[in-house]
Design a protein around this motif. Structure first.
Motif, mmCIF file in Angstrom:
data_model
loop_
_atom_site.group_PDB
_atom_site.id
_atom_site.type_symbol
_atom_site.label_atom_id
_atom_site.label_comp_id
_atom_site.label_asym_id
_atom_site.label_seq_id
_atom_site.Cartn_x
_atom_site.Cartn_y
_atom_site.Cartn_z
ATOM 1 N N SER A 240 0.501 -1.379 0.084
ATOM 2 C CA SER A 240 0.094 0.354 0.018
ATOM 3 C C SER A 240 1.223 1.240 -0.227
ATOM 4 C CB SER A 240 -0.823 -0.276 1.419
ATOM 5 O OG SER A 240 -1.599 -1.094 1.388
ATOM 6 N N VAL A 241 1.637 0.872 0.788
ATOM 7 C CA VAL A 241 2.564 2.341 0.926
ATOM 8 C C VAL A 241 3.511 2.465 -0.151
ATOM 9 C CG1 VAL A 241 4.709 3.521 2.183
ATOM 10 C CG2 VAL A 241 3.223 2.406 2.817
ATOM 11 N N TYR A 245 3.435 5.701 -1.963
ATOM 12 C CA TYR A 245 4.624 6.468 -1.850
ATOM 13 C C TYR A 245 5.686 5.779 -1.952
ATOM 14 C CZ TYR A 245 1.309 9.389 0.772
ATOM 15 O OH TYR A 245 -0.102 9.814 1.008
ATOM 16 N N ALA A 249 8.325 4.159 0.271
ATOM 17 C CA ALA A 249 8.655 2.590 0.246
ATOM 18 C C ALA A 249 9.916 1.686 0.228
ATOM 19 C CB ALA A 249 7.813 1.797 0.238
ATOM 20 N N SER A 273 6.574 -4.342 7.603
ATOM 21 C CA SER A 273 5.952 -3.004 6.958
ATOM 22 C C SER A 273 5.440 -1.733 8.224
ATOM 23 C CB SER A 273 4.392 -3.799 7.060
ATOM 24 O OG SER A 273 4.696 -4.984 5.760
ATOM 25 N N ALA A 276 7.657 0.964 7.107
ATOM 26 C CA ALA A 276 7.297 1.665 5.921
ATOM 27 C C ALA A 276 5.498 2.595 6.739
ATOM 28 C CB ALA A 276 7.086 0.717 4.541
ATOM 29 N N LEU A 277 5.235 1.934 7.490
ATOM 30 C CA LEU A 277 4.299 3.454 7.965
ATOM 31 C C LEU A 277 4.440 4.485 8.388
ATOM 32 C CD1 LEU A 277 1.355 0.625 10.284
ATOM 33 C CD2 LEU A 277 1.051 1.328 8.550
ATOM 34 N N SER A 280 6.501 6.256 5.445
ATOM 35 C CA SER A 280 5.879 7.399 4.349
ATOM 36 C C SER A 280 5.344 7.923 5.393
ATOM 37 C CB SER A 280 4.255 6.497 4.586
ATOM 38 O OG SER A 280 3.775 5.802 6.204
ATOM 39 N N ARG A 281 4.529 8.751 7.172
ATOM 40 C CA ARG A 281 4.365 9.262 7.644
ATOM 41 C C ARG A 281 5.092 10.267 7.383
ATOM 42 N NH1 ARG A 281 2.373 5.353 12.308
ATOM 43 N NH2 ARG A 281 0.321 5.298 12.292
#
Length: 289
Positions: A240-241, A245, A249, A273, A276-277, A280-281
């Protein structure tokens, strides 16, 4: 730490005039500290535990004899000061007042005071990293240096706060040693450098997202030290990331390699994962060109 216990006890060893090692009736040991309590006492004699100003029972961190060794080598005013420092750490950082904190803090304090009196200076290469990554511990470390100057009339190196701060950080790792804390600090600093270079932007490490990322990385190291894993994610966050973005990732994958190298193992898909959260922030909040 300082327990209020009574009952019959026998002196097991006299370390000096201020420190005794006592054996209780149930076979357990207790370190007794107080001005002059060792004077005219000998091993094998009965001792009234109430004569001690402070009493220390082993809490699993160290053997009673080791605690007694450290306490016997320090002046009473230093022992009392470290007790107050531990109370500050408990109040402000929620650290348990364990001997795993008392012993290294007292040991470091004694050597730092001696270095200051001898005019010996040492280098503290992690000043910037500790200030950025552990602001609460760093602030307390600075206050400890100020308190030492006030209570002991000894002016330590200004940078000595770094070492005290790292001791506070180290205490938050249930089963780690100081070298691992230093390694963790260096690695987290390298993570932010990696991201800044990759994205060619300065990352504001004072933001909430950066703070949460640091906290996650610290717990990642702690979980690895305790051989525990992360909770499984039900969705493919990395995918998803990557869709939203891709730079974040790819950065997460690089961070995973860096962290994995420091830990000596490859990170799992769920751990990547979670990284990655956070990346991304950071990427979203970072000022764009």
């Amino acid at each position: 730490m300082d327990v209020n216990r009574g009952g019959p006890a026998t002196i097991k060893r006299v370390y000096n005039n201020n420190v005794l090692l006592a054996e209780l009736g149930d076979g357990s040991e207790m370190v007794l500290v107080g001005k002059g309590i060792g004077f005219s006492h000998k091993a094998g004699q009965p001792v009234d535990l109430t004569i001690a100003d402070q009493r220390f029972v082993p809490d699993g961190s160290y053997a009673a004899s080791h605690v007694a060794d450290v306490l016997s080598e320090a002046p009473l005013e230093q022992i009392e000061l470290v007790q107050d420092i531990m109370a500050m750490a408990q109040s402000e950082l929620k650290l348990e007042p364990r001997q795993s904190l008392l012993v290294p803090i007292l040991d470091h304090l004694s050597f730092a005071v001696q270095r200051a009196r001898d005019g010996i200076k040492v280098d503290f290469p992690l000043r910037w990293e500790v200030a950025q990554l552990y602001p609460a511990e760093g602030n307390l470390g600075r206050r400890v240096v100020e308190l030492i100057a006030k209570r002991l009339d000894v002016q330590l190196q200004e940078e000595e706060w770094v070492a005290f701060a790292l001791h506070f950080v180290n205490q938050q790792w249930a089963k780690s040693d100081f070298s691992k804390t230093v390694s963790m600090t260096e690695t987290i600093a390298r993570v932010f450098t990696l991201l800044s270079v990759r994205w060619q932007r300065n990352i504001d490490e004072n933001t909430m997202s950066a703070s949460r990322f640091v906290t996650h990385l610290r717990y990642l190291f702690a979980r690895s030290a305790e051989s525990t894993g992360t909770a499984a994610l039900r969705v493919d966050v990395l995918a998803s990331v990557r869709d939203a973005y891709p730079e974040a990732a790819e950065a997460a994958l690089e961070v995973a390699k860096l962290i994995g190298g420091a830990l000596g193992r490859d990170l799992g898909a769920d751990e990547i994962s979670y990284l990655a959260l956070h990346t991304s922030r950071l990427y979203v909040e970072m000022p764009q060109a």
